[in-house]
Design a protein around this motif. Structure first.
Motif, PDB file in Angstrom:
ATOM      1  N   ARG A  12       0.833  -1.201   0.000  1.00 40.99           N
ATOM      2  CA  ARG A  12       0.000   0.000   0.000  1.00 40.99           C
ATOM      3  C   ARG A  12       0.866   1.249   0.000  1.00 40.99           C
ATOM      4  O   ARG A  12       1.942   1.271   0.602  1.00 40.99           O
ATOM      5  CB  ARG A  12      -0.910   0.017   1.227  1.00 40.99           C
ATOM      6  CG  ARG A  12      -1.917  -1.128   1.254  1.00 40.99           C
ATOM      7  CD  ARG A  12      -2.889  -0.936   2.384  1.00 40.99           C
ATOM      8  NE  ARG A  12      -3.873  -2.004   2.457  1.00 40.99           N
ATOM      9  CZ  ARG A  12      -4.890  -2.013   3.304  1.00 40.99           C
ATOM     10  NH1 ARG A  12      -5.050  -1.013   4.153  1.00 40.99           N
ATOM     11  NH2 ARG A  12      -5.745  -3.011   3.313  1.00 40.99           N
ATOM     12  N   SER A  13       0.381   2.286  -0.663  1.00 37.49           N
ATOM     13  CA  SER A  13       1.135   3.537  -0.729  1.00 37.49           C
ATOM     14  C   SER A  13       0.652   4.544   0.305  1.00 37.49           C
ATOM     15  O   SER A  13       1.369   5.492   0.623  1.00 37.49           O
ATOM     16  CB  SER A  13       0.998   4.150  -2.121  1.00 37.49           C
ATOM     17  OG  SER A  13      -0.353   4.462  -2.402  1.00 37.49           O
ATOM     18  N   TYR A  14      -0.579   4.363   0.817  1.00 37.23           N
ATOM     19  CA  TYR A  14      -1.160   5.276   1.809  1.00 37.23           C
ATOM     20  C   TYR A  14      -1.145   6.724   1.320  1.00 37.23           C
ATOM     21  O   TYR A  14      -0.917   7.654   2.086  1.00 37.23           O
ATOM     22  CB  TYR A  14      -0.431   5.163   3.148  1.00 37.23           C
ATOM     23  CG  TYR A  14      -0.557   3.796   3.770  1.00 37.23           C
ATOM     24  CD1 TYR A  14      -1.762   3.369   4.309  1.00 37.23           C
ATOM     25  CD2 TYR A  14       0.527   2.923   3.801  1.00 37.23           C
ATOM     26  CE1 TYR A  14      -1.891   2.108   4.870  1.00 37.23           C
ATOM     27  CE2 TYR A  14       0.410   1.659   4.362  1.00 37.23           C
ATOM     28  CZ  TYR A  14      -0.802   1.264   4.894  1.00 37.23           C
ATOM     29  OH  TYR A  14      -0.936   0.011   5.442  1.00 37.23           O
ATOM     30  N   ARG A  41       0.978   8.253  -0.683  1.00 34.25           N
ATOM     31  CA  ARG A  41       2.291   8.890  -0.824  1.00 34.25           C
ATOM     32  C   ARG A  41       2.961   8.451  -2.124  1.00 34.25           C
ATOM     33  O   ARG A  41       2.764   7.321  -2.577  1.00 34.25           O
ATOM     34  CB  ARG A  41       3.188   8.551   0.373  1.00 34.25           C
ATOM     35  CG  ARG A  41       2.624   9.082   1.685  1.00 34.25           C
ATOM     36  CD  ARG A  41       3.458   8.643   2.874  1.00 34.25           C
ATOM     37  NE  ARG A  41       2.856   9.092   4.117  1.00 34.25           N
ATOM     38  CZ  ARG A  41       3.102  10.249   4.704  1.00 34.25           C
ATOM     39  NH1 ARG A  41       3.959  11.094   4.149  1.00 34.25           N
ATOM     40  NH2 ARG A  41       2.514  10.578   5.829  1.00 34.25           N
ATOM     41  N   ASN A  42       3.764   9.344  -2.689  1.00 29.78           N
ATOM     42  CA  ASN A  42       4.434   9.044  -3.947  1.00 29.78           C
ATOM     43  C   ASN A  42       5.765   8.352  -3.687  1.00 29.78           C
ATOM     44  O   ASN A  42       6.076   7.954  -2.557  1.00 29.78           O
ATOM     45  CB  ASN A  42       4.617  10.328  -4.771  1.00 29.78           C
ATOM     46  CG  ASN A  42       5.399  11.385  -4.016  1.00 29.78           C
ATOM     47  OD1 ASN A  42       6.042  11.094  -3.007  1.00 29.78           O
ATOM     48  ND2 ASN A  42       5.362  12.615  -4.498  1.00 29.78           N
ATOM     49  N   ASN A  43       6.593   8.224  -4.738  1.00 28.70           N
ATOM     50  CA  ASN A  43       7.854   7.502  -4.598  1.00 28.70           C
ATOM     51  C   ASN A  43       8.877   8.255  -3.757  1.00 28.70           C
ATOM     52  O   ASN A  43       9.894   7.686  -3.357  1.00 28.70           O
ATOM     53  CB  ASN A  43       8.446   7.208  -5.983  1.00 28.70           C
ATOM     54  CG  ASN A  43       8.676   8.471  -6.789  1.00 28.70           C
ATOM     55  OD1 ASN A  43       8.164   9.533  -6.444  1.00 28.70           O
ATOM     56  ND2 ASN A  43       9.439   8.361  -7.855  1.00 28.70           N
ATOM     57  N   GLY A  50       7.933   9.689  -0.881  1.00 28.95           N
ATOM     58  CA  GLY A  50       7.421   9.662   0.477  1.00 28.95           C
ATOM     59  C   GLY A  50       6.559  10.846   0.841  1.00 28.95           C
ATOM     60  O   GLY A  50       6.135  10.972   1.987  1.00 28.95           O
TER      61      GLY A  50
END
Length: 243
Positions: free
Chosen positions: A16-18, A20-22, A24
Motif C-alpha cells: 500500500r502507498s497510503y 504517498r508518492n515515490n 514519500g
C-alpha cells in the motif's frame, strides 16, 4: 454442487502507498490505516476464460462484486468482475461465440452495435482498463472498418480498435453509493482518515483559520496553499469528442 475452496494463488499481499508518492510525500490526502486485506488476482484479459460461476464474492479492495469461475476441464479457477444479473451456475465464455449473453467476452468486432459493455481494454493484448467501477458501462455507438466508437461514463466518445476485448453487460452493485457507513470506525476500516475543516484550524495551518469565535473564513474558499477552490479553473478542461 460441493463447495470448491479458493486457491491460494488467487490472493496475495499488495503493498500500500497510503497516498504517498515515490519520494514519500503525500500526494493524496486523508488516506492511511485500514483493515488488512489480500488482493484478489482478477482475470482482466478474458482471452480464453471459460467455466461455471460457482459463487459471487465481495472484494475488500473495490465496491464491485467478483465472480469466481471454475473450469471443470482444466480444474482451474479465476476471478472476474461480476456484471449485473450474473448468478451462480451461469456459464462464462470468451472468444468468437455465436450466442452473446451477459458475462461473455469477445472482441469489439463481434459485439453488435448499441450493446452495453464493460471491462474494456484500450488496445489488443492489453488488460482491461476502462469501465470496471460498480455500475459502469459503455455504449457501443458505431463501428468502422478498423475502430469502434464507444460512449464512456463521463459522456466522452472514444475510439477503440476492433480487436480490443470487452465484456457484455453492466458492472454490478449499482447502488453502492447508497451504502451508509453508520459510524466513523467503518470509514477508518476503509483506509479513510478524518478531514478537518480549514475554519477549525489556526491561521498558521490554513488561510481560513483563526478569528474570534465561529467565522466563515473571511475570504472565498481556497486550498491550504491559497489557491481558489470554487469558480476559478486550476486544471485544463478535458476535451470531449463530439460527433
Amino acid at each position: 454442487m460441493k463447495e470448491i475452496p479458493t486457491p491460494k494463488h488467487l490472493k496475495k499481499k499488495w503493498p500500500r502507498s497510503y497516498g504517498r508518492n515515490n519520494k514519500g510525500r503525500i500526494s493524496a490526502w486523508h488516506r492511511g490505516g485500514g483493515h488488512s486485506s489480500l488482493y484478489r488476482q482478477i482475470d482482466l484479459d478474458r482471452k480464453d476464460l471459460q467455466g461455471i460461476v460457482i459463487c459471487l464474492e465481495k472484494d475488500p479492495n473495490r465496491f464491485a462484486f467478483l465472480a469466481r469461475v471454475f473450469n471443470p476441464d482444466t480444474q482451474n479457477q479465476a476471478y472476474i468482475i461480476a456484471p449485473k444479473d450474473l448468478k451462480k451456475g451461469d456459464i462464462i465464455r470468451s472468444g468468437k461465440l455465436k450466442d452473446l449473453q451477459i458475462g461473455h467476452s469477445r472482441p469489439l468486432r463481434h459485439i453488435p452495435t448499441a450493446s452495453f459493455l464493460h471491462n474494456l481494454s484500450q488496445a489488443p493484448g492489453k488488460k482491461a482498463q476502462y469501465l470496471r467501477a460498480p455500475g459502469a458501462f459503455g455504449h457501443l455507438v458505431k463501428k468502422t472498418y478498423t475502430q469502434a466508437l464507444i460512449k464512456l461514463q463521463s459522456g466522452e466518445y472514444k475510439y477503440f480498435p476492433l480487436e480490443s476485448i470487452a465484456t457484455v453487460g453492466i458492472v454490478g452493485n449499482q447502488d453502492w453509493k447508497l451504502m451508509s457507513l453508520g459510524k466513523a470506525g467503518k470509514s477508518r476500516h476503509l483506509g479513510r482518515r478524518p478531514r478537518v475543516r480549514g475554519v477549525a484550524m489556526n491561521p498558521v495551518d490554513h488561510p481560513h483559520g483563526g478569528g474570534e469565535g465561529k467565522t466563515s473564513g473571511g475570504r472565498p474558499s481556497v486550498t491550504p496553499w491559497g489557491k481558489p477552490t470554487k469558480g476559478q479553473a486550476t486544471v485544463l478542461k478535458k476535451r470531449k469528442r463530439k460527433i
